[in-house]
Scaffold this active site. Sequence first.
Site, PDB file in Angstrom:
ATOM      1  N   ASP A 101       2.400  -0.030   5.479  1.00 44.03           N
ATOM      2  CA  ASP A 101       3.038   1.061   4.738  1.00 44.03           C
ATOM      3  C   ASP A 101       3.023   2.339   5.575  1.00 44.03           C
ATOM      4  OD1 ASP A 101       0.401   1.918   4.601  1.00 44.03           O
ATOM      5  OD2 ASP A 101       0.101   1.156   2.578  1.00 44.03           O
ATOM      6  N   TYR A 133      -8.249   1.787  -1.153  1.00 45.22           N
ATOM      7  CA  TYR A 133      -9.464   1.846  -0.327  1.00 45.22           C
ATOM      8  C   TYR A 133     -10.597   2.499  -1.107  1.00 45.22           C
ATOM      9  CZ  TYR A 133      -6.580   0.315   3.547  1.00 45.22           C
ATOM     10  OH  TYR A 133      -5.740  -0.414   4.361  1.00 45.22           O
ATOM     11  N   ASP A 152      -2.159   2.856   8.228  1.00 44.87           N
ATOM     12  CA  ASP A 152      -3.235   1.862   8.207  1.00 44.87           C
ATOM     13  C   ASP A 152      -2.752   0.434   8.385  1.00 44.87           C
ATOM     14  OD1 ASP A 152      -2.115   2.054   5.467  1.00 44.87           O
ATOM     15  OD2 ASP A 152      -3.651   0.577   4.976  1.00 44.87           O
TER      16      ASP A 152
END
Length: 495
Positions: free
Chosen positions: A85, A234, A82
Amino acid sequence: MAIATAFSLKLQILFIIFCCRSYFSTAFTSQDYADALEKSILFFEGQRSGKLPLNQRLTWRGDSGLSDGSAYHVNLVGGYYDAGDNVKFGLPMAFTTTLLAWSVIEFGSSMQNQITNAEAAIRWSTDYLLKAATATPDTLYVQVGDPNMDHRCWERPEDMDTPRNVYKVTTQNPGSDVAAETAAALAAASIVFKESDPSYSTELLLAAMKVFNFADRYRGSYSDSLNSAVCPFYCSYSGYQDELLWGASWLHKASLNGTYLAYIQSNGHTMGSDDDDYSFSWDDKRPGTKILLSKEFLEKTTEEFQLYKSHSDNYICSLIPGTSSFQAQYTPGGGLFYKATESNLQYVTSTTFLLLTYAKYLGSNGGVAKCGGSTVTAESLIAQAKKQVDYILGDNPAKMSYMVGFGNKYPQHVHHRGSSVPSIHAHPNRISCNDGFQYLYSSSPNPNVLVGAIVGGPDNRDHFADDRNSYQQSEPATYINAPFVGALAFFSAKN
């Protein structure tokens, strides 16, 4: 003396004219926007997980995550990391895919030689989402990687040895938000590939229908089902209702199946159609849904969709200074839309995309946005969007481009593991979890240029710290870039 005074006055007037022209002139040419467009798509190659293809252009990257899912007897190789990371988070990945597809749907005709690369960026994600959605009945795999363990290491993805836990939502542990967003992504992508690859398009649409049915039938938030695996990273703060309406809207657009129109009409009022909401992101889809559905009213004057046009106007008017409903915040020096201290540019790019998309819908149908007693034209929306695009590309107080690799001055210390640690080609030996932190804390520029990455961006006073440790400002993300692809395509086609 009079001649000298007159000459001096002429010089002053010429100087003022020159300054005004410089100030009001277009900072960037269509070729500049085309260059930025190419780079904004190239960025996604730096985020790839899985077996890289022979035509990989960011060659400092290597294969990674080749056994993802194998411990759970499922193939979850591929997809995107994303941000900075090495976790594959399903909710932002699906939203990224939906926005990339929407960019192509609205502005693909302006992408010229980049359309193939844009479609490849979408397909890299949809190939993965298809596997995640169809591998096991009544199950959607929504994440690979333990984020808490991953964040304790500073490793390039090629060396990754943190736990590759697999997370899923099921009938017993539902995730309507992530499932409906996945359905939206697959449905939007099915439109993109309808002509170029009809069989793939059909496969995407059928999977979208199935995943949406699963999302709607087994309702619940994935944050409640998966807890610390997805929160606070998230969390679905807005709940799942907005994704259900968003998913249904994309299926309505992609399938032309009356079932989804009926669903929107029956459920819209309980899923946010009556709400005014001013933030469009991986978490909250309400403004995007309203803009998407407003097209139905503008084009066909479908009475049921007038509500979405009215609320789209409310959203758009909130962004335009001088209107009675203006409430957005802009930075004092450069006029950058400002929403949050962390990764603010994600809101800038998503908002800019909605401005341009709504301008397109209005312009195609002779419409205007109604802001109380005044009206706002499509041209005004385009002008507002252009300010935001130009700011990101370098027309700002710092004279810095916030897109890596674009312009002469751009962030050098990007919060990104793969970009900041020497590549496997430069340093073939493994760099362990803890050994990588020397590169996080290093004052040297990133050795691998993550071309096209848009970072989190400056603060509310236009200040930017080019500091790898300041992830709020220096971390890129797929969902920052995705809507910007459409915006850049639009401006690259304008003279």
